[in-house]
Design a protein around this motif. Structure first.
Motif, PDB file in Angstrom:
ATOM      1  N   ILE A 164     -42.327 -40.294  36.376  1.00 17.55           N
ATOM      2  CA  ILE A 164     -41.724 -41.177  37.255  1.00 17.55           C
ATOM      3  C   ILE A 164     -40.854 -42.188  36.399  1.00 17.55           C
ATOM      4  N   PHE A 165     -40.790 -42.111  35.254  1.00 14.76           N
ATOM      5  CA  PHE A 165     -40.240 -43.091  34.321  1.00 14.76           C
ATOM      6  C   PHE A 165     -38.764 -43.131  34.118  1.00 14.76           C
ATOM      7  N   LEU A 177     -42.742 -47.835  33.100  1.00 16.78           N
ATOM      8  CA  LEU A 177     -42.700 -48.198  31.707  1.00 16.78           C
ATOM      9  C   LEU A 177     -43.537 -49.481  31.445  1.00 16.78           C
ATOM     10  N   ARG A 178     -43.769 -50.414  32.149  1.00 10.50           N
ATOM     11  CA  ARG A 178     -44.669 -51.268  31.938  1.00 10.50           C
ATOM     12  C   ARG A 178     -46.018 -50.965  31.871  1.00 10.50           C
ATOM     13  N   ASN A 179     -46.546 -50.111  32.737  1.00 19.87           N
ATOM     14  CA  ASN A 179     -47.859 -49.534  32.822  1.00 19.87           C
ATOM     15  C   ASN A 179     -48.049 -48.735  31.407  1.00 19.87           C
ATOM     16  N   LEU A 180     -47.121 -47.914  31.082  1.00 17.88           N
ATOM     17  CA  LEU A 180     -47.057 -46.978  29.944  1.00 17.88           C
ATOM     18  C   LEU A 180     -47.434 -47.874  28.689  1.00 17.88           C
ATOM     19  N   ILE A 181     -46.761 -48.832  28.607  1.00 19.81           N
ATOM     20  CA  ILE A 181     -46.924 -49.877  27.460  1.00 19.81           C
ATOM     21  C   ILE A 181     -48.391 -50.392  27.459  1.00 19.81           C
ATOM     22  N   LYS A 182     -48.908 -50.680  28.793  1.00 18.29           N
ATOM     23  CA  LYS A 182     -50.005 -51.455  28.910  1.00 18.29           C
ATOM     24  C   LYS A 182     -51.223 -50.454  28.543  1.00 18.29           C
ATOM     25  N   ILE A 183     -51.075 -49.183  28.788  1.00 24.54           N
ATOM     26  CA  ILE A 183     -51.887 -48.246  28.507  1.00 24.54           C
ATOM     27  C   ILE A 183     -52.319 -47.873  27.102  1.00 24.54           C
ATOM     28  N   GLY A 184     -50.905 -47.916  26.336  1.00 25.95           N
ATOM     29  CA  GLY A 184     -50.971 -48.108  24.861  1.00 25.95           C
ATOM     30  C   GLY A 184     -51.138 -46.665  24.205  1.00 25.95           C
ATOM     31  N   GLU A 185     -51.839 -46.568  23.134  1.00 22.58           N
ATOM     32  CA  GLU A 185     -51.785 -45.377  22.082  1.00 22.58           C
ATOM     33  C   GLU A 185     -51.737 -44.035  22.564  1.00 22.58           C
ATOM     34  N   LEU A 194     -42.750 -34.657  24.928  1.00 24.91           N
ATOM     35  CA  LEU A 194     -41.559 -34.980  25.648  1.00 24.91           C
ATOM     36  C   LEU A 194     -40.421 -34.707  24.614  1.00 24.91           C
ATOM     37  N   LEU A 195     -40.405 -35.530  23.487  1.00 25.62           N
ATOM     38  CA  LEU A 195     -39.333 -35.664  22.339  1.00 25.62           C
ATOM     39  C   LEU A 195     -39.328 -34.243  21.516  1.00 25.62           C
ATOM     40  N   SER A 196     -40.294 -33.562  21.710  1.00 23.94           N
ATOM     41  CA  SER A 196     -40.301 -32.169  20.797  1.00 23.94           C
ATOM     42  C   SER A 196     -39.705 -30.754  21.609  1.00 23.94           C
ATOM     43  N   GLU A 197     -39.370 -31.142  23.018  1.00 22.47           N
ATOM     44  CA  GLU A 197     -39.007 -30.109  23.956  1.00 22.47           C
ATOM     45  C   GLU A 197     -37.543 -29.970  24.036  1.00 22.47           C
ATOM     46  N   ARG A 198     -36.890 -29.185  23.893  1.00 24.53           N
ATOM     47  CA  ARG A 198     -35.505 -29.103  23.831  1.00 24.53           C
ATOM     48  C   ARG A 198     -34.834 -29.246  24.985  1.00 24.53           C
ATOM     49  N   LYS A 199     -35.474 -28.823  26.102  1.00 22.53           N
ATOM     50  CA  LYS A 199     -34.932 -28.888  27.426  1.00 22.53           C
ATOM     51  C   LYS A 199     -34.561 -30.370  27.610  1.00 22.53           C
ATOM     52  N   ASN A 200     -35.417 -31.376  26.972  1.00 17.49           N
ATOM     53  CA  ASN A 200     -34.876 -32.887  27.216  1.00 17.49           C
ATOM     54  C   ASN A 200     -33.749 -33.032  26.489  1.00 17.49           C
ATOM     55  N   PHE A 201     -33.102 -32.477  25.690  1.00 18.84           N
ATOM     56  CA  PHE A 201     -32.108 -32.830  25.010  1.00 18.84           C
ATOM     57  C   PHE A 201     -30.769 -32.036  25.531  1.00 18.84           C
ATOM     58  N   SER A 202     -30.424 -31.572  26.812  1.00 11.66           N
ATOM     59  CA  SER A 202     -29.584 -30.866  27.526  1.00 11.66           C
ATOM     60  C   SER A 202     -28.167 -31.986  26.947  1.00 11.66           C
ATOM     61  N   ARG A 203     -27.091 -31.102  27.033  1.00 12.00           N
ATOM     62  CA  ARG A 203     -25.925 -31.762  26.785  1.00 12.00           C
ATOM     63  C   ARG A 203     -24.836 -31.872  27.944  1.00 12.00           C
ATOM     64  N   ASP A 212     -27.229 -37.052  31.439  1.00 14.28           N
ATOM     65  CA  ASP A 212     -27.857 -38.584  32.149  1.00 14.28           C
ATOM     66  C   ASP A 212     -29.304 -38.221  32.064  1.00 14.28           C
ATOM     67  N   ASP A 213     -29.963 -37.296  32.790  1.00 21.62           N
ATOM     68  CA  ASP A 213     -31.457 -37.289  32.741  1.00 21.62           C
ATOM     69  C   ASP A 213     -32.000 -37.320  31.451  1.00 21.62           C
ATOM     70  N   SER A 214     -31.529 -36.332  30.548  1.00 23.08           N
ATOM     71  CA  SER A 214     -31.976 -36.356  29.230  1.00 23.08           C
ATOM     72  C   SER A 214     -31.858 -37.560  28.525  1.00 23.08           C
ATOM     73  N   TRP A 215     -30.532 -38.443  28.508  1.00 21.38           N
ATOM     74  CA  TRP A 215     -30.468 -39.653  28.093  1.00 21.38           C
ATOM     75  C   TRP A 215     -31.526 -40.597  28.341  1.00 21.38           C
ATOM     76  N   TYR A 216     -31.829 -40.667  29.840  1.00 21.82           N
ATOM     77  CA  TYR A 216     -32.779 -41.681  30.396  1.00 21.82           C
ATOM     78  C   TYR A 216     -34.340 -41.356  29.886  1.00 21.82           C
ATOM     79  N   LYS A 217     -34.501 -40.059  29.569  1.00 19.12           N
ATOM     80  CA  LYS A 217     -35.889 -39.694  29.056  1.00 19.12           C
ATOM     81  C   LYS A 217     -36.020 -40.178  27.683  1.00 19.12           C
TER      82      LYS A 217
END
Length: 232
Positions: A164-165, A177-185, A194-203, A212-217
């Motif tokens: 949902i972020f 975002l706040r809760n993800l930072i709070k949860i920590g490592e 997420l950063l290793s999946e090519r689908k999240n780098f669509s152009r 837009d969706d990839s940029w936000y992720k």
């Protein structure tokens, strides 16, 4: 009345200094609890929950019984969450999450207790809590739900929040975002995936610009990771 007497006696016998006896007593209580859950016997469930709560509120609690109480809490807390007894679930989780800081507990026992908490933090539990927060739009009245997500602190919790972020609703996005930072490592492996999946780098079309969706992720993932580094 007989069952009440048996449960009270078993909780009293947990205080024994004989390890084997204490383990057997804990197993007997677990059997009664599991029976109550299977038969949907609310009165027996509440009886055991009440006795466990009494124990963890006792400032003179014996370190020797922590592990047996944690074994009881493991199936109990998800039921409390499912039934929306969030404050009760939070109280129990809070005790076990930080018991190693307040009680002289051997490190191996503390790790075992924390593993029980980890096993409680399933995706289904995280989904229920996050969906409830979405309905209430992260209202202050539901802060106990956020606290439970933090106390569970599993990759499943992080995964649900990552889903949902990139919401179009800024309030939801910022709270995720706040809760993800709070949860920590524990958030790290989820973001790494997420950063290793090519689908999240669509152009966009034939350009080098991210859709837009990839940029936000990607932006949000990097924002969280930078905050986790600064946190350390």
């Amino acid at each position: 009345k007989l069952l009440i007497h048996i449960v009270e006696r078993l909780f009293s016998d947990l205080e024994t200094k004989i390890d084997n006896v204490r383990i057997q007593v804990g197993l007997a209580l677990s059997l009664i609890l599991n029976y109550a859950l299977a038969e949907k016997d609310e009165s027996t469930f509440n009886l055991i929950k009440g006795k466990l709560t009494e124990k963890i509120k006792d400032s003179s609690i014996s370190p020797g019984i922590i592990l047996e109480l944690a074994r009881l809490a493991k199936p109990m807390v998800p039921v409390l969450i499912k039934n929306q007894k969030y404050r009760e679930a939070k109280e129990i989780l809070m005790f076990f999450k930080f018991c190693g800081q307040n009680i002289a507990l051997p490190k191996d026992k503390e790790r075992e207790v924390l593993n029980f908490i980890k096993e409680m933090g399933t995706y289904q539990i995280a989904e229920q809590l996050v969906n409830q927060l979405l309905v209430s739009r992260f209202s202050a009245e539901n802060r106990a739900l956020e606290d439970i997500l933090f106390l569970l602190g599993t990759e499943n919790v992080a995964q649900k929040l990552v889903e949902i972020f990139t919401s179009e609703d800024q309030l939801i996005r910022m709270n995720a975002l706040r809760n993800l930072i709070k949860i920590g490592e524990v958030t790290g492996p989820v973001l790494a995936k997420l950063l290793s999946e090519r689908k999240n780098f669509s152009r966009k079309g034939n350009s080098h610009l991210l859709a837009d969706d990839s940029w936000y992720k990607i932006r949000n993932a990097l924002f969280i990771l930078s905050n986790l580094v600064n946190k350390d």
